[in-house]
Design a protein around this motif. Structure first.
Motif, short mmCIF file in Angstrom:
data_model
loop_
_atom_site.label_atom_id
_atom_site.label_comp_id
_atom_site.label_asym_id
_atom_site.label_seq_id
_atom_site.Cartn_x
_atom_site.Cartn_y
_atom_site.Cartn_z
N LEU A 53 23.55 -2.51 7.04
CA LEU A 53 22.97 -1.56 6.09
C LEU A 53 22.94 -2.13 4.68
O LEU A 53 21.96 -1.95 3.94
N ALA A 54 24.01 -2.83 4.29
CA ALA A 54 24.06 -3.44 2.96
C ALA A 54 22.94 -4.47 2.81
O ALA A 54 22.30 -4.56 1.76
N CYS A 55 22.67 -5.22 3.87
CA CYS A 55 21.59 -6.22 3.86
C CYS A 55 20.22 -5.55 3.76
O CYS A 55 19.33 -6.03 3.06
N GLU A 56 20.05 -4.43 4.46
CA GLU A 56 18.79 -3.69 4.39
C GLU A 56 18.56 -3.19 2.96
O GLU A 56 17.46 -3.30 2.44
N GLU A 57 19.61 -2.68 2.35
CA GLU A 57 19.51 -2.21 0.97
C GLU A 57 19.21 -3.38 0.04
O GLU A 57 18.38 -3.29 -0.87
N TYR A 58 19.89 -4.49 0.28
CA TYR A 58 19.73 -5.71 -0.54
C TYR A 58 18.27 -6.18 -0.54
O TYR A 58 17.72 -6.52 -1.58
N LYS A 59 17.63 -6.15 0.62
CA LYS A 59 16.24 -6.63 0.73
C LYS A 59 15.25 -5.75 -0.02
O LYS A 59 14.13 -6.16 -0.28
N SER A 60 15.68 -4.53 -0.35
CA SER A 60 14.77 -3.61 -1.04
C SER A 60 14.91 -3.68 -2.56
O SER A 60 14.20 -3.01 -3.29
N ILE A 61 15.84 -4.50 -3.06
CA ILE A 61 16.06 -4.61 -4.51
C ILE A 61 14.99 -5.48 -5.15
O ILE A 61 14.68 -6.56 -4.66
N ASP A 62 14.44 -4.99 -6.25
CA ASP A 62 13.39 -5.74 -6.95
C ASP A 62 13.89 -6.47 -8.19
O ASP A 62 13.32 -7.46 -8.60
N SER A 63 14.95 -5.98 -8.79
CA SER A 63 15.48 -6.60 -10.01
C SER A 63 16.32 -7.84 -9.67
O SER A 63 17.20 -7.80 -8.82
N GLU A 64 16.04 -8.95 -10.37
CA GLU A 64 16.76 -10.20 -10.12
C GLU A 64 18.24 -10.07 -10.47
O GLU A 64 19.11 -10.60 -9.77
N ASP A 94 0.85 -1.18 0.00
CA ASP A 94 0.00 0.00 0.00
C ASP A 94 0.89 1.25 0.00
O ASP A 94 2.10 1.16 0.13
N ASP A 95 0.27 2.42 -0.17
CA ASP A 95 1.03 3.67 -0.31
C ASP A 95 1.90 3.98 0.90
O ASP A 95 3.02 4.44 0.76
N SER A 96 1.36 3.75 2.12
CA SER A 96 2.13 4.09 3.32
C SER A 96 3.35 3.19 3.45
O SER A 96 4.43 3.64 3.83
N THR A 97 3.22 1.89 3.10
CA THR A 97 4.37 0.98 3.16
C THR A 97 5.41 1.39 2.13
O THR A 97 6.60 1.40 2.41
N ARG A 98 4.93 1.76 0.93
CA ARG A 98 5.84 2.18 -0.14
C ARG A 98 6.60 3.44 0.28
O ARG A 98 7.80 3.57 0.04
N LEU A 99 5.90 4.36 0.94
CA LEU A 99 6.51 5.60 1.40
C LEU A 99 7.57 5.32 2.47
O LEU A 99 8.67 5.86 2.44
N LYS A 100 7.24 4.42 3.40
CA LYS A 100 8.20 4.05 4.45
C LYS A 100 9.44 3.42 3.84
O LYS A 100 10.56 3.69 4.25
N ASP A 101 9.25 2.53 2.86
CA ASP A 101 10.38 1.89 2.18
C ASP A 101 11.25 2.94 1.51
O ASP A 101 12.47 2.89 1.58
N LYS A 102 10.59 3.92 0.87
CA LYS A 102 11.32 4.97 0.17
C LYS A 102 12.13 5.81 1.15
O LYS A 102 13.28 6.14 0.91
N GLU A 103 11.50 6.15 2.31
CA GLU A 103 12.21 6.93 3.33
C GLU A 103 13.40 6.15 3.86
O GLU A 103 14.47 6.71 4.08
N ARG A 104 13.21 4.83 4.10
CA ARG A 104 14.29 4.00 4.61
C ARG A 104 15.44 3.95 3.61
O ARG A 104 16.60 4.10 3.97
N ARG A 105 15.11 3.76 2.32
CA ARG A 105 16.15 3.70 1.29
C ARG A 105 16.88 5.04 1.21
O ARG A 105 18.09 5.08 1.02
#
Length: 198
Positions: A85-96, A3-14
């Motif tokens: 931090l690298a793992c947090e960034e890794y988990k947010s990647i969508d491209s295989e 949902d939008d709020s989760t997407r926004l939180k992900d964006k802020e975290r990234r």
């Protein structure tokens, strides 16, 4: 579907992560005594005090992560935060394709034997990662990340709270004032920061 709020939180975290990752350089290029005890003047003591509420609270602030990383550098263990931090960034990647590339990068920098920033994890966790690295999933570093997180929270974070680096940010006191107990509200000090007579 997020949902939008989760997407926004992900964006802020990234955004926080990328801000920190650009600010934090490799420990190989940082002299151990360089800027390890200076406190950024733009951090308010009130904000820094919030970092002392819990390790989770500290991680919500990019300045908190940066200050904690500076403390880890004094203990020669900043690779723990960099790996987390690298793992947090890794988990947010969508491209295989990017996932595979990032997984290999994390593995060669932090996991494999004699890696430049090898983190201290047990043999079986390391072996599990080695087995999955050719076809990595978003969760392939989860166990290692969790162990490193636990180590920082239980071992490094309590020392950080009593370190000169943290005390300077919260109270702007010299190292000689490090005996001040941050959480105690019953402890009374006079205007010069000395214990008041009882």
């Amino acid at each position: 579907m997020k949902d939008d709020s989760t997407r926004l939180k992900d964006k802020e975290r990234r955004s926080r992560l990328s801000l920190f990752l650009t600010k934090s350089g490799s420990h190989e290029s940082v002299a151990p005594d360089k800027k390890t005890s200076a406190a950024p003047s733009d951090i308010s003591p009130e904000t820094a005090m919030k970092w002392g509420e819990s390790f989770e609270e500290l991680l919500k602030y990019s300045d908190g992560v940066e200050t904690f990383s500076r403390f880890l550098r004094t203990e020669f263990s900043e690779e723990n935060m960099e790996f987390w931090l690298a793992c947090e960034e890794y988990k947010s990647i969508d491209s295989e394709t990017k996932l595979l590339s990032k997984a290999m990068s994390i593995y060669t920098v932090y996991i494999e034997a004699e890696a430049p920033k090898e983190v201290n994890i047990d043999y079986s966790t390391k072996t599990d990662i080695q087995r999955s690295i050719s076809r990595p999933t978003k969760s392939c570093f989860e166990a290692a990340q969790s162990k490193v997180y636990g180590l920082m929270k239980k071992d490094c974070y309590p020392r950080f709270l009593s370190s000169d680096i943290y005390l300077r940010v919260t109270h702007r006191k010299a190292p000689g004032a490090a005996m001040f107990r941050r959480r105690s509200r019953s402890c009374v000090f006079n205007e010069r920061g000395e214990p008041a007579a009882r």
